[in-house]
Design a protein around this motif. Structure first.
Motif, mmCIF file in Angstrom:
data_model
loop_
_atom_site.group_PDB
_atom_site.id
_atom_site.type_symbol
_atom_site.label_atom_id
_atom_site.label_comp_id
_atom_site.label_asym_id
_atom_site.label_seq_id
_atom_site.Cartn_x
_atom_site.Cartn_y
_atom_site.Cartn_z
ATOM 1 N N SER A 100 40.577 46.686 81.411
ATOM 2 C CA SER A 100 39.701 47.322 82.398
ATOM 3 C C SER A 100 40.318 47.155 83.778
ATOM 4 N N ALA A 101 39.763 47.891 84.751
ATOM 5 C CA ALA A 101 40.276 47.810 86.111
ATOM 6 C C ALA A 101 40.060 46.424 86.700
ATOM 7 N N ASP A 102 38.910 45.820 86.446
ATOM 8 C CA ASP A 102 38.627 44.505 87.011
ATOM 9 C C ASP A 102 39.495 43.429 86.364
ATOM 10 N N GLU A 103 39.790 43.586 85.077
ATOM 11 C CA GLU A 103 40.677 42.635 84.421
ATOM 12 C C GLU A 103 42.079 42.749 84.998
ATOM 13 N N ASN A 104 42.499 43.947 85.303
ATOM 14 C CA ASN A 104 43.809 44.145 85.923
ATOM 15 C C ASN A 104 43.870 43.466 87.289
ATOM 16 N N ARG A 105 42.781 43.545 88.065
ATOM 17 C CA ARG A 105 42.745 42.902 89.381
ATOM 18 C C ARG A 105 42.835 41.382 89.240
ATOM 19 N N SER A 106 42.164 40.838 88.235
ATOM 20 C CA SER A 106 42.196 39.391 88.025
ATOM 21 C C SER A 106 43.578 38.914 87.630
ATOM 22 N N ILE A 107 44.316 39.763 86.888
ATOM 23 C CA ILE A 107 45.658 39.379 86.450
ATOM 24 C C ILE A 107 46.641 39.384 87.613
ATOM 25 N N ILE A 108 46.551 40.379 88.486
ATOM 26 C CA ILE A 108 47.550 40.525 89.541
ATOM 27 C C ILE A 108 47.219 39.718 90.786
ATOM 28 N N SER A 109 45.986 39.162 90.907
ATOM 29 C CA SER A 109 45.622 38.476 92.142
ATOM 30 C C SER A 109 44.792 37.241 91.853
ATOM 31 N N SER A 110 45.315 36.089 92.269
ATOM 32 C CA SER A 110 44.558 34.847 92.155
ATOM 33 C C SER A 110 43.332 34.868 93.056
ATOM 34 N N GLN A 111 43.480 35.427 94.264
ATOM 35 C CA GLN A 111 42.354 35.471 95.200
ATOM 36 C C GLN A 111 41.208 36.322 94.648
ATOM 37 N N HIS A 112 41.541 37.425 94.017
ATOM 38 C CA HIS A 112 40.492 38.268 93.443
ATOM 39 C C HIS A 112 39.732 37.509 92.360
ATOM 40 N N LEU A 113 40.451 36.765 91.537
ATOM 41 C CA LEU A 113 39.804 35.995 90.475
ATOM 42 C C LEU A 113 38.871 34.941 91.062
ATOM 43 N N GLN A 114 39.294 34.289 92.147
ATOM 44 C CA GLN A 114 38.436 33.283 92.770
ATOM 45 C C GLN A 114 37.146 33.895 93.295
ATOM 46 N N VAL A 115 37.252 35.028 93.960
ATOM 47 C CA VAL A 115 36.054 35.699 94.470
ATOM 48 C C VAL A 115 35.142 36.097 93.320
ATOM 49 N N GLN A 116 35.725 36.660 92.273
ATOM 50 C CA GLN A 116 34.938 37.114 91.129
ATOM 51 C C GLN A 116 34.209 35.943 90.461
ATOM 52 N N LYS A 117 34.918 34.817 90.276
ATOM 53 C CA LYS A 117 34.297 33.659 89.647
ATOM 54 C C LYS A 117 33.189 33.077 90.509
ATOM 55 N N SER A 118 33.350 33.103 91.821
ATOM 56 C CA SER A 118 32.305 32.570 92.697
ATOM 57 C C SER A 118 31.039 33.409 92.625
ATOM 58 N N TRP A 119 31.186 34.706 92.346
ATOM 59 C CA TRP A 119 30.006 35.564 92.180
ATOM 60 C C TRP A 119 29.384 35.396 90.798
ATOM 61 N N GLU A 120 30.227 35.262 89.798
ATOM 62 C CA GLU A 120 29.713 35.168 88.432
ATOM 63 C C GLU A 120 29.127 33.796 88.115
ATOM 64 N N ASN A 121 29.673 32.737 88.753
ATOM 65 C CA ASN A 121 29.246 31.373 88.440
ATOM 66 C C ASN A 121 28.929 30.599 89.718
ATOM 67 N N PRO A 122 27.865 30.969 90.431
ATOM 68 C CA PRO A 122 27.515 30.207 91.642
ATOM 69 C C PRO A 122 27.162 28.769 91.294
ATOM 70 N N GLY A 123 27.332 27.888 92.252
ATOM 71 C CA GLY A 123 27.042 26.480 92.010
ATOM 72 C C GLY A 123 27.670 25.596 93.065
ATOM 73 N N VAL A 124 27.848 24.316 92.733
ATOM 74 C CA VAL A 124 28.362 23.313 93.664
ATOM 75 C C VAL A 124 29.566 22.619 93.053
ATOM 76 N N TYR A 125 30.683 22.581 93.798
ATOM 77 C CA TYR A 125 31.842 21.764 93.461
ATOM 78 C C TYR A 125 31.849 20.570 94.414
ATOM 79 N N ALA A 126 32.118 19.376 93.894
ATOM 80 C CA ALA A 126 32.147 18.186 94.735
ATOM 81 C C ALA A 126 33.277 17.272 94.295
ATOM 82 N N TRP A 127 33.775 16.457 95.238
ATOM 83 C CA TRP A 127 34.838 15.508 94.931
ATOM 84 C C TRP A 127 34.865 14.428 96.004
ATOM 85 N N GLY A 128 35.546 13.310 95.705
ATOM 86 C CA GLY A 128 35.632 12.187 96.635
ATOM 87 C C GLY A 128 35.003 10.937 96.050
ATOM 88 N N SER A 129 34.445 10.107 96.925
ATOM 89 C CA SER A 129 33.840 8.853 96.497
ATOM 90 C C SER A 129 32.584 9.106 95.672
#
Length: 595
Positions: A100-129
Motif C-alpha cells: 500500500s502507499a502508506d506501507e511504502n512511506r513507512s519503508i522509505i522514511s523512518s520519520q514517517h514511521l515514527q509519526v504514524q506509530k505515535s498516532w496509532e499507539n498514543p501513550g507515555v514513554y519514560a526512562w531514567g531513575s
C-alpha cells in the motif's frame, strides 16, 4: 709410494698455466691428500649418484605435468581465470514490494514511521531513575536505560505529565488527576486517580506538593502523599443542587489570587522546590510558597524583604503579587529550584532568587547570594557592536540553570537570527554549550540552537529555526525545535504521491546522565545537545528489515527520534487533535501524547 705420487702432482702443477701458479704449497698439499684419500673417492661417487637421482625425478614430474596439461608455474603462482560460463553474478537483494502507499512511506522514511506509530499507539514513554517506581511502576529495576512505555497509559491521551524520582503526576483527558510512585504510596503499582471533577489543565510540582491549574483559571495545591490527602483538611464542596453538600475526599487548598479583574484569570503556572509563580491573562505575576517543609528564603518569591518572620497574616502559602513588575506586561514565566525568570511583551527579561551559580545572569556576590526583587537583564549587551536589536521571546529554567530565547534583528534588514543563551550551573553539561562549567554568570550562546535557518517551501523563503520549547529538569534538558514539519499524510491522501511522507520536529537532549535520563542507553554526561534513537525501536528494526538494500550509512543517519507536532487524526474511532510533548524531571524523562 707416497713420495712418488707427490712428485708427480708437483710436476703437473709446474706445467699448469700461469694463473694457477700462485696457489700456496700448503693448499696444494691439502688438495693432494684429499684427492688421494680412499674415503674422498667414495663421497664423490655418492654425490654423483644423488644428483643423477634428483635430476631423474624432476624430469619424471615435469613430464607427468606436461601430459596432464598443467604447468608447474601455474600450480604454484598463477591461476587461470575461470571460464565465463562458470561465473555466478550476485545482485543486491530487491526491496520488498509495499502492498500500500502508506506501507511504502513507512519503508522509505523512518520519520514517517515514527509519526504514524505515535498516532496509532498514543501513550507515555519514560526512562531514567526508577528508585521511586516512577518511570516503570511495575518494575523493581533501579534504572530504565532507554525509553519504555508505561503500560497503564497505552492508548490514552493526557493533558499534562510531571515527574520526580519519587513520584509522578498526570492529568487525563477528562481533567482528573492521576498519581503514582513511592512518595504517593509505596503499595501502589500503577497510576491512581485522586482529585476528580475539577477539569485540570496543567501541572507543576514542588518538593512535596502538586500545583494544578484548571481550565477556568483556578489554582490548587495538593499534597503528594496519599496519606496526607486522606488525613489533611478537606475543603467544603459546593453544588448547584439544594441541600447537596459534604466534604471532598481529597485534601487540597485553592490558591487562586483573590484580587483578579473581572475577566482576568490565571493562564500559566510554574514551580520550584519551594515556590511557585502564576501568570494572569493581563500580564500580572503572583508568587506563593509551594512546599510544605520550608518557606522560600532565597528571594525566589520576588517580594523584597519577605520572610517567614514578617509574612502577612493568614495562610503561609497565600499568593502575593509581584508589584515590581507592574507596568511590564509579562508573557512568559519560568522557575528553577530556587530562582525565577520572566519576560514581558517588549522582549525584556527579569530574574530574581538564588544566584550562587550565576543562574540570574549576574556575577556572584558572596555578600548577597540572592536577589529578592526582579532585576532587568542587560540582554542588549549580548549583541554589542553587532548593530542588532535583541528581544527575549521566551525564558526557561530548571535546577540551577537558565535559558533565554532571543530574536535578534538589524534595523536595516528583516532577517531574524533566533538565538538561545544559557547561564548558571553547568558542571555536568546542563548548559548545552559543549563545555563543563562550574558557574557561568555571563550568558553564553548555545550554538546548537542559534543562527539556524531553513527553506520554507510553502512560502518560498528562508526562515529562522526557533525553539519551540525547552523542558529543563534538575540537571538535564531537552529542546524541541520549531522547524517545518509535515503531517499532511493523515488519511486524506488523494492529492499525495506514494513517496510523500510525514516528519516531525527535531528534539535534542543534553546534561547530566547519572540515571540514564538522557535516553541514549549510556551513562556518560552530555555537554552538547544530541539526538537519541527512536522511541519504538522494535518498529524501527522491522522497517529496516523491510527496507533491504538501503545502505547502512543512510540507515544510521535516518535513525533519530523526532517528536510529532499537533495534528487532528482518528484515534479509537474518533477525531482528536493531539501532539507529543517531552517532560524532563528530577533524574527522569517522559514523552507523552498530549491533547
Amino acid at each position: 709410494m707416497l713420495n712418488q705420487s707427490v712428485s708427480r702432482a708437483t710436476l703437473r702443477a709446474a706445467q699448469a698455466p700461469r694463473t694457477c701458479r700462485n696457489i700456496s704449497s700448503r693448499t696444494l698439499r691439502s688438495q693432494v691428500r684429499t684427492a688421494t684419500h680412499p674415503y674422498a673417492q667414495r663421497r664423490q661417487q655418492h654425490f654423483v649418484r644423488s644428483v643423477a637421482t634428483v635430476t631423474l625425478l624432476g624430469a619424471t614430474a615435469t613430464a607427468f605435468q606436461w601430459v596432464n596439461g598443467e604447468s608447474f608455474l601455474r600450480e604454484g603462482h598463477a591461476e587461470e581465470p575461470p571460464k565465463e560460463e562458470e561465473v555466478e553474478l550476485k545482485f543486491e537483494a530487491p526491496r520488498r514490494q509495499a502492498q500500500s502507499a502508506d506501507e511504502n512511506r513507512s519503508i522509505i522514511s523512518s520519520q514517517h514511521l515514527q509519526v504514524q506509530k505515535s498516532w496509532e499507539n498514543p501513550g507515555v514513554y519514560a526512562w531514567g531513575s526508577n528508585t521511586g517506581k516512577t518511570v516503570a511502576p511495575e518494575s523493581d529495576e533501579r534504572y530504565i536505560k532507554t525509553p519504555r512505555r508505561i503500560r497503564y497509559f497505552d492508548g490514552k491521551l493526557l493533558r499534562d505529565v510531571k515527574l520526580d524520582r519519587n513520584f509522578g503526576v498526570a492529568i487525563d483527558e477528562r481533567g482528573d488527576l492521576l498519581q503514582w510512585g513511592t512518595a504517593f504510596s509505596p503499595d501502589v503499582t500503577e497510576p491512581t486517580k485522586t482529585l476528580r471533577g475539577l477539569n485540570l489543565r496543567s501541572l507543576a510540582i514542588s518538593r512535596d506538593r502538586i500545583i494544578a491549574l484548571s481550565s477556568s483559571g483556578s489554582v490548587y495545591s495538593i499534597p503528594v502523599s496519599g496519606a496526607e490527602q486522606k488525613e489533611g483538611p478537606k475543603p467544603a464542596s459546593t453544588s448547584w443542587i439544594p441541600f447537596w453538600g459534604g466534604s471532598n475526599d481529597i485534601s487540597y487548598r485553592t490558591r487562586t489570587p483573590e484580587n483578579l479583574g473581572w475577566s482576568e484569570r490565571v493562564t500559566e503556572i510554574a514551580s520550584g522546590l519551594e515556590h511557585a509563580l502564576m501568570l494572569t491573562s493581563t500580564g500580572r505575576v503572583f508568587s506563593f510558597a509551594s512546599g510544605t517543609q520550608n518557606f522560600p528564603s532565597k528571594g525566589q518569591l520576588g517580594i523584597p524583604g519577605l520572610s517567614w518572620e514578617n509574612r502577612p497574616a493568614g495562610a503561609y502559602d497565600m499568593p502575593h503579587e509581584i508589584t515590581t513588575l507592574k507596568g511590564f506586561p509579562v508573557k512568559k514565566i519560568a522557575t528553577g529550584d530556587y530562582h525565577s525568570l520572566v519576560c514581558d511583551s517588549e522582549g525584556r527579561a527579569f530574574t530574581f532568587g538564588d544566584n550562587t551559580a550565576g543562574q540570574l545572569g549576574f556575577p556572584f556576590n558572596a555578600e548577597a547570594t540572592y536577589v529578592d526583587a526582579p532585576s532587568l537583564l542587560p540582554t542588549q549587551k549580548l549583541y554589542a557592536g553587532s548593530g542588532q536589536q535583541a528581544k527575549v521571546s521566551n525564558v526557561f529554567a530548571g535546577g540551577n540553570t537558565s535559558f533565554l530565547a532571543v530574536d535578534a534583528t538589524r534595523p536595516d534588514s528583516n532577517r531574524i537570527n533566533a538565538d538561545t543563551w544559557a547561564f548558571g550551573f553547568g558542571l555536568t553539561g546542563q548548559l548545552g554549550i559543549g563545555r563543563w562549567v562550574h558557574t557561568c554568570p555571563d550568558p553564553v550562546k548555545v550554538a546548537a540552537f542559534s543562527g539556524l535557518f531553513e527553506w520554507d517551501e510553502g512560502n518560498n523563503s528562508v526562515i529562522p529555526i526557533r525553539l519551540s520549547t525547552i523542558s529543563v529538569g534538575a540537571s538535564h534538558a531537552a529542546a524541541v525545535m520549531d522547524n517545518v514539519a509535515s503531517v499532511a499524510v493523515s488519511g486524506r491522501t488523494n492529492k499525495l504521491t506514494h513517496n510523500d511522507t510525514n516528519w516531525g520536529r527535531d528534539i535534542l537532549f543534553w546534561g547530566n546522565n547519572e540515571f540514564y535520563q538522557i535516553g541514549s542507553g549510556k551513562r556518560s554526561n552530555v555537554a552538547t545537545p544530541t539526538y537519541i534513537q527512536p522511541l519504538d525501536q522494535s518498529a524501527e528494526q522491522e522497517r529496516a528489515a523491510n527496507a533491504a538494500g538501503v545502505k547502512a550509512l543512510r540507515e544510521k543517519e535516518m535513525h533519530r527520534f523526532q517528536i510529532t507536532p499537533r495534528q487532528r487524526v482518528r484515534v479509537n474511532g474518533r477525531m482528536v487533535e493531539f501532539e507529543q510533548k517531552v517532560e524532563c524531571g528530577r533524574g527522569c524523562t517522559a514523552v507523552f501524547s498530549a491533547v
